[in-house]
Design a protein around this motif. Structure first.
Motif, PDB file in Angstrom:
ATOM      1  N   ALA A 150      34.183  77.018  43.741  1.00 53.15           N
ATOM      2  CA  ALA A 150      34.873  78.127  43.089  1.00 53.15           C
ATOM      3  C   ALA A 150      36.369  78.034  43.360  1.00 53.15           C
ATOM      4  CB  ALA A 150      34.316  79.455  43.605  1.00 53.15           C
ATOM      5  N   GLN A 151      37.168  78.402  42.379  1.00 53.36           N
ATOM      6  CA  GLN A 151      38.613  78.221  42.476  1.00 53.36           C
ATOM      7  C   GLN A 151      39.320  79.574  42.499  1.00 53.36           C
ATOM      8  OE1 GLN A 151      39.429  75.234  43.133  1.00 53.36           O
ATOM      9  NE2 GLN A 151      37.490  74.304  42.537  1.00 53.36           N
ATOM     10  N   ALA A 152      39.857  79.938  43.643  1.00 52.28           N
ATOM     11  CA  ALA A 152      40.600  81.193  43.788  1.00 52.28           C
ATOM     12  C   ALA A 152      42.090  80.905  43.634  1.00 52.28           C
ATOM     13  CB  ALA A 152      40.315  81.809  45.153  1.00 52.28           C
ATOM     14  N   VAL A 153      42.677  81.399  42.572  1.00 47.23           N
ATOM     15  CA  VAL A 153      44.078  81.087  42.276  1.00 47.23           C
ATOM     16  C   VAL A 153      44.996  82.167  42.839  1.00 47.23           C
ATOM     17  CG1 VAL A 153      45.764  80.640  40.464  1.00 47.23           C
ATOM     18  CG2 VAL A 153      43.397  79.841  40.197  1.00 47.23           C
ATOM     19  N   ASP A 154      45.786  81.798  43.827  1.00 50.16           N
ATOM     20  CA  ASP A 154      46.790  82.709  44.360  1.00 50.16           C
ATOM     21  C   ASP A 154      48.166  82.219  43.922  1.00 50.16           C
ATOM     22  OD1 ASP A 154      47.331  80.512  45.938  1.00 50.16           O
ATOM     23  OD2 ASP A 154      47.472  81.648  47.801  1.00 50.16           O
ATOM     24  N   THR A 155      49.207  82.820  44.475  1.00 51.17           N
ATOM     25  CA  THR A 155      50.561  82.464  44.050  1.00 51.17           C
ATOM     26  C   THR A 155      50.899  80.996  44.334  1.00 51.17           C
ATOM     27  OG1 THR A 155      52.883  83.106  44.220  1.00 51.17           O
ATOM     28  CG2 THR A 155      51.596  83.244  46.244  1.00 51.17           C
ATOM     29  N   ASN A 162      51.192  74.626  37.954  1.00 52.81           N
ATOM     30  CA  ASN A 162      52.169  74.548  36.870  1.00 52.81           C
ATOM     31  C   ASN A 162      53.266  73.530  37.137  1.00 52.81           C
ATOM     32  OD1 ASN A 162      51.859  76.551  34.528  1.00 52.81           O
ATOM     33  ND2 ASN A 162      51.277  77.791  36.297  1.00 52.81           N
ATOM     34  N   ARG A 163      53.798  73.523  38.331  1.00 50.95           N
ATOM     35  CA  ARG A 163      54.880  72.581  38.633  1.00 50.95           C
ATOM     36  C   ARG A 163      54.425  71.130  38.474  1.00 50.95           C
ATOM     37  NH1 ARG A 163      57.838  74.738  44.167  1.00 50.95           N
ATOM     38  NH2 ARG A 163      59.419  76.051  43.165  1.00 50.95           N
ATOM     39  N   SER A 164      53.272  70.843  39.023  1.00 55.96           N
ATOM     40  CA  SER A 164      52.811  69.455  39.073  1.00 55.96           C
ATOM     41  C   SER A 164      52.260  68.957  37.757  1.00 55.96           C
ATOM     42  CB  SER A 164      51.727  69.317  40.148  1.00 55.96           C
ATOM     43  OG  SER A 164      50.575  70.065  39.766  1.00 55.96           O
ATOM     44  N   GLY A 165      51.688  69.863  36.970  1.00 54.02           N
ATOM     45  CA  GLY A 165      50.988  69.462  35.761  1.00 54.02           C
ATOM     46  C   GLY A 165      49.500  69.266  35.980  1.00 54.02           C
ATOM     47  N   ALA A 167      47.293  71.709  36.706  1.00 49.40           N
ATOM     48  CA  ALA A 167      46.562  72.789  36.057  1.00 49.40           C
ATOM     49  C   ALA A 167      47.537  73.830  35.515  1.00 49.40           C
ATOM     50  CB  ALA A 167      45.594  73.439  37.046  1.00 49.40           C
ATOM     51  N   PRO A 168      48.257  73.498  34.445  1.00 48.54           N
ATOM     52  CA  PRO A 168      49.210  74.454  33.888  1.00 48.54           C
ATOM     53  C   PRO A 168      48.500  75.603  33.190  1.00 48.54           C
ATOM     54  CG  PRO A 168      49.081  72.500  32.507  1.00 48.54           C
ATOM     55  CD  PRO A 168      48.269  72.208  33.736  1.00 48.54           C
ATOM     56  N   ALA A 174      44.049  81.352  33.351  1.00 48.25           N
ATOM     57  CA  ALA A 174      44.247  80.071  32.666  1.00 48.25           C
ATOM     58  C   ALA A 174      44.329  78.924  33.658  1.00 48.25           C
ATOM     59  CB  ALA A 174      45.512  80.127  31.811  1.00 48.25           C
ATOM     60  N   VAL A 175      44.992  79.146  34.793  1.00 51.80           N
ATOM     61  CA  VAL A 175      45.095  78.109  35.809  1.00 51.80           C
ATOM     62  C   VAL A 175      43.720  77.838  36.429  1.00 51.80           C
ATOM     63  CG1 VAL A 175      46.064  77.537  38.076  1.00 51.80           C
ATOM     64  CG2 VAL A 175      47.526  78.512  36.296  1.00 51.80           C
ATOM     65  N   GLU A 176      42.935  78.887  36.658  1.00 50.32           N
ATOM     66  CA  GLU A 176      41.587  78.691  37.194  1.00 50.32           C
ATOM     67  C   GLU A 176      40.756  77.820  36.247  1.00 50.32           C
ATOM     68  OE1 GLU A 176      37.542  81.265  38.135  1.00 50.32           O
ATOM     69  OE2 GLU A 176      39.477  82.271  38.318  1.00 50.32           O
ATOM     70  N   ARG A 177      40.818  78.131  34.957  1.00 45.40           N
ATOM     71  CA  ARG A 177      40.066  77.321  33.983  1.00 45.40           C
ATOM     72  C   ARG A 177      40.574  75.889  33.953  1.00 45.40           C
ATOM     73  NH1 ARG A 177      40.716  82.100  30.971  1.00 45.40           N
ATOM     74  NH2 ARG A 177      42.427  81.174  29.767  1.00 45.40           N
ATOM     75  N   ALA A 178      41.894  75.726  34.050  1.00 48.53           N
ATOM     76  CA  ALA A 178      42.473  74.384  34.018  1.00 48.53           C
ATOM     77  C   ALA A 178      42.036  73.563  35.227  1.00 48.53           C
ATOM     78  CB  ALA A 178      43.997  74.474  33.953  1.00 48.53           C
TER      79      ALA A 178
END
Length: 226
Positions: A150-155, A162-165, A167-168, A174-178
């Motif tokens: 499971a992917q918990a997206v925090d700051t 986004n910076r790295s590319g 999981a933009p 959206a980042v969790e899905r990516a």
């Protein structure tokens, strides 16, 4: 774990890296630290849920300091109910929003006793039904305790994605899905911790430590600080 709803993005949206590059990034993460661990102290599934719930809009370090004495007294929902809200509040008063968090922890504990026989459930839907537990908290618990990818997206993860590319995305969902879509399956279990630790100590918000970054040649961040 700091909250994500007040994110201020000071960089342009990164382009999407290709599969082979993402795989190489995570091969490097794995080589550097094969078994990354979360930094919230806990003794079991219940204390983990409490710790993660308390960490909203707070740092892991601050939560650990507040729960050090608390978790010596409390390891079960019933023990939390026996402790009482006044003593709980006193333990966590150094944490932001501590009064509301104390109320949520007590309500959560009562539900766990009444509905789940004192056992923390291991489904996302059941976890999210508990007061003070959102999708991010549920995902952290599923990942850290039950070893689910499971992917918990925090700051931090939002920024690194986004910076790295890797999981933009325009928001945390959206980042969790990516992350789920883009990162190879064999790295999904530890992806959360690799990304959060990278964001916490290397790809920091104001002045990323690009010169010391092990993926700097693969990252798509245009304003690299070398």
């Amino acid at each position: 774990m700091q909250a994500t709803r007040k994110l201020r993005i000071d960089f342009r949206m990164a382009k999407q890296l290709d599969y082979n590059t993402i795989r190489e990034i995570f091969e490097r993460f794995q080589e550097a630290e094969a078994e990354p661990k979360g930094e919230l102290n806990h003794t079991n599934a219940y204390t983990l849920v409490v710790a993660v719930a308390l960490s909203a809009q707070a740092t892991d370090k601050g939560v650990n300091k507040a729960t050090e004495a608390l978790f010596k007294k409390v390891e079960t929902p019933q023990q939390m109910l026996d402790l009482g809200i006044d003593e709980l509040t006193d333990h966590i008063k150094t944490i932001g929003l501590y009064r509301q968090k104390a109320k949520n922890v007590m309500k959560m504990s009562q539900i766990l006793v009444d509905v789940y026989d004192g056992v923390v459930p291991n489904s996302r839907a059941a976890l999210q039904s508990l007061p003070g537990v959102g999708r991010k908290t549920a995902n952290v618990v599923l990942n850290m305790w039950w070893q689910q990818p499971a992917q918990a997206v925090d700051t931090h993860i939002f920024r690194v994605g986004n910076r790295s590319g890797i999981a933009p995305g325009k928001d945390v969902d959206a980042v969790e899905r990516a992350i789920e879509d883009n990162i190879p399956a064999d790295f999904q279990l530890h992806a959360h911790h690799w990304l959060i630790l990278h964001g916490r100590y290397t790809c920091v918000a104001r002045k990323p430590k690009c010169a010391a970054c092990l993926i700097r040649d693969l990252c798509m961040f245009e304003d690299k600080n070398l």
